[in-house]
Design an enzyme around this catalytic site. Structure first.
Site, PDB file in Angstrom:
ATOM      1  N   THR A  71      38.037  41.305  60.886  1.00  0.00           N
ATOM      2  CA  THR A  71      37.242  42.550  60.130  1.00  0.00           C
ATOM      3  C   THR A  71      35.818  43.147  59.215  1.00  0.00           C
ATOM      4  O   THR A  71      35.892  43.774  59.380  1.00  0.00           O
ATOM      5  CB  THR A  71      38.051  41.785  58.569  1.00  0.00           C
ATOM      6  OG1 THR A  71      39.680  41.292  58.413  1.00  0.00           O
ATOM      7  CG2 THR A  71      37.655  42.476  57.153  1.00  0.00           C
ATOM      8  N   SER A 198      38.906  38.488  67.076  1.00  0.00           N
ATOM      9  CA  SER A 198      39.060  37.884  66.285  1.00  0.00           C
ATOM     10  C   SER A 198      39.164  36.396  66.899  1.00  0.00           C
ATOM     11  O   SER A 198      40.363  35.739  67.421  1.00  0.00           O
ATOM     12  CB  SER A 198      39.327  37.612  64.753  1.00  0.00           C
ATOM     13  OG  SER A 198      39.762  37.223  64.057  1.00  0.00           O
ATOM     14  N   HIS A 200      41.013  33.899  65.218  1.00  0.00           N
ATOM     15  CA  HIS A 200      41.918  32.787  65.060  1.00  0.00           C
ATOM     16  C   HIS A 200      43.494  33.623  65.408  1.00  0.00           C
ATOM     17  O   HIS A 200      44.277  32.829  65.737  1.00  0.00           O
ATOM     18  CB  HIS A 200      42.073  32.766  63.395  1.00  0.00           C
ATOM     19  CG  HIS A 200      42.381  33.625  62.654  1.00  0.00           C
ATOM     20  ND1 HIS A 200      43.888  34.438  62.218  1.00  0.00           N
ATOM     21  CD2 HIS A 200      41.213  34.935  62.320  1.00  0.00           C
ATOM     22  CE1 HIS A 200      43.779  35.741  61.752  1.00  0.00           C
ATOM     23  NE2 HIS A 200      42.449  36.170  61.348  1.00  0.00           N
ATOM     24  N   CYS A 326      50.901  43.456  54.994  1.00  0.00           N
ATOM     25  CA  CYS A 326      49.466  42.760  55.735  1.00  0.00           C
ATOM     26  C   CYS A 326      48.925  42.127  54.914  1.00  0.00           C
ATOM     27  O   CYS A 326      48.424  41.657  54.733  1.00  0.00           O
ATOM     28  CB  CYS A 326      48.929  43.845  56.062  1.00  0.00           C
ATOM     29  SG  CYS A 326      47.181  44.564  56.433  1.00  0.00           S
TER      30      CYS A 326
HETATM   31  N1  PLP Z   1      42.462  43.760  62.765  1.00  0.00           N
HETATM   32  C1  PLP Z   1      42.980  43.655  63.135  1.00  0.00           C
HETATM   33  C2  PLP Z   1      44.683  44.807  64.805  1.00  0.00           C
HETATM   34  C3  PLP Z   1      43.931  42.870  62.918  1.00  0.00           C
HETATM   35  O1  PLP Z   1      45.305  42.673  63.424  1.00  0.00           O
HETATM   36  C4  PLP Z   1      43.224  41.553  62.057  1.00  0.00           C
HETATM   37  C5  PLP Z   1      44.354  40.251  62.135  1.00  0.00           C
HETATM   38  O2  PLP Z   1      45.025  41.090  60.941  1.00  0.00           O
HETATM   39  C6  PLP Z   1      42.377  42.302  61.841  1.00  0.00           C
HETATM   40  C7  PLP Z   1      41.285  43.365  63.050  1.00  0.00           C
HETATM   41  C8  PLP Z   1      41.416  41.102  60.696  1.00  0.00           C
HETATM   42  O3  PLP Z   1      41.455  39.911  61.563  1.00  0.00           O
HETATM   43  P1  PLP Z   1      40.582  38.847  60.980  1.00  0.00           P
HETATM   44  O4  PLP Z   1      41.375  38.267  59.888  1.00  0.00           O
HETATM   45  O5  PLP Z   1      39.445  38.122  61.658  1.00  0.00           O
HETATM   46  O6  PLP Z   1      39.280  39.574  59.481  1.00  0.00           O
END
Ligand code: PLP
Length: 391
Positions: A71, A198, A200, A326
């Site tokens: 994010t 990311s 995780h 989401c």
């Molecule tokens: N972008 C996409 C396409 C995602 O699927 C996600 C998480 O579900 C994110 C961004 C956000 O990542 P984070 O959970 O590390 O903030």
């Protein structure tokens, strides 16, 4: 034991990653900015991880900026690019099915006077590069289209879209949070200027992400402070998390080809098994251009019941998600992704997402193929539900 089929939400941390992180959560506690030996050891660990993450996508280590999440990487890419551009380049374009990490950043920038174009998708969730071209203006600073969608698994033609953006003088950002570790990237050769990752989502820890920033691309930081990460992301580095991210990236690079062949086979077996037993099942997202391991299903006539189906699976020990969720608070609402793909509001509530990862087995797929049709059969069709709810 739960059968975990929600790898797009997050992945189990690989035990090899856990082992790599352990010393950095205990005896190796140094601050990488300190000049003494414990600090230097931490710095070396961070730089090793940076090289591992860079190698996974074909970047140079200095082009990787560690952040606290995917994010934050998305926020830095868009807000950072716009703020660095000055007053002349105040337009951006993003697809309608971006993750909220992108879409909400776009909305926040719009509220600060940035002009915005939202690029449509087709019924499979695909962005047409010609639609991107039509959205561009001489003021466009950045185009953002995700590499693969989290809800429906559709993989975008990012190279074609990147070329269109570049030809117009704009930067191209891709949110590759769902794609990195599953699809090969070689950013040195691809028309990508900014790419979000990311940890995780690739069997690494939560709370650590990265932004690839092509050499020469100017960004303004969104977090201000001590100037870490070349001034682009101040804050003492999450050393253990970054080490885990590095190890996860190295494992993904080494094992991606084998993992993907297995994941695709499991995915296709799951789809075929459900289709054979549930005539009302249909696949959501692109049939071929989809992430390995990603299955998104609708059940004709029972679309309003996706949450009940998810809960019934949960009770049976199978963790999946609904396409609309989401965040849990939006679970009952139609998915904006499906709405953008042309699904009506009712059908847009009806997706069941089953996402398979490195640690899932054939036996687990067979178990889900065995129980899912019975659970679907036990749901009330929408027509009956409507009749009953009428006075
Ligand atoms: N972008 C996409 C396409 C995602 O699927 C996600 C998480 O579900 C994110 C961004 C956000 O990542 P984070 O959970 O590390 O903030």
């Amino acid at each position: 034991m739960t059968i975990y089929f929600d790898n797009s939400a997050t992945t189990p941390v690989d035990p090899r990653v856990v082992a790599a992180m352990a010393p950095w959560q205990a005896e190796n506690f140094g601050n990488p900015s300190s000049l003494h030996a414990p600090g230097r050891r931490a710095r070396e660990a961070v730089e090793t991880a940076r090289a591992q993450v860079a190698a996974l996508i074909g970047a140079r280590p200095r082009e990787i900026v560690f952040t606290a999440s995917g994010t934050e990487a998305d926020n830095l890419a868009l807000a950072g690019a716009i703020e660095a551009a000055g007053t002349g380049l105040r337009h951006l374009a993003a697809s309608a099915i971006e993750h909220p990490a992108v879409l909400e950043t776009v909305r926040a920038l719009e509220a600060r006077g940035v002009a915005v174009s939202i690029v449509p998708v087709d019924h499979d969730g695909l962005v047409d590069p010609d639609d991107v071209r039509r959205a561009l203006t001489p003021q466009t600073r950045v185009v953002s289209v995700m590499a693969a969608n989290n809800v429906v698994g559709t993989v975008q033609p990012v190279d074609d879209i990147g070329r269109v953006a570049r030809a117009a003088g704009a930067l191209f950002h891709t949110d590759a949070v769902q794609a990195v570790g599953k699809l090969p990237f070689d950013v040195a050769a691809e028309p990508i200027d900014l790419l979000s990752l990311s940890a995780h989502k690739l069997h690494g820890p939560k709370g650590v992400g990265a932004l690839y920033v092509r050499d020469g691309v100017k960004l303004k930081p969104i977090v201000h402070g001590g100037g870490q990460e070349r001034g682009l992301r101040s804050a003492t580095e999450n050393v253990a998390g970054i080490v885990g991210f590095g190890r996860a990236a190295a494992l993904a690079a080494a094992e991606m080809a084998g993992d993907n062949a297995r994941l695709k086979a499991l995915r296709d077996r799951l789809i075929a098994g459900v289709f054979a037993a549930c005539p009302q099942a249909y696949l959501i997202g692109h049939a071929e251009r989809r992430l390995p391991g990603h299955v998104c299903l609708g059940f004709a006539g029972q679309e309003g019941e996706a949450i009940r189906l998810m809960l019934a699976l949960d009770e049976a020990g199978v963790a999946v998600s609904t396409g609309s969720a989401c965040s849990a608070s939006h679970a009952a609402e139609p998915s904006y992704v499906l709405r953008a793909m042309g699904f009506d509001p009712l059908r847009a509530r009806g997706a069941l997402r089953l996402t398979i990862g490195r640690f899932n087995t054939e036996t687990e797929v067979e178990r889900v193929v065995e129980i899912l049709p019975g659970l679907v059969g036990g749901l009330r069709p929408i027509a009956t539900a409507r009749r009953r709810s009428q006075p």
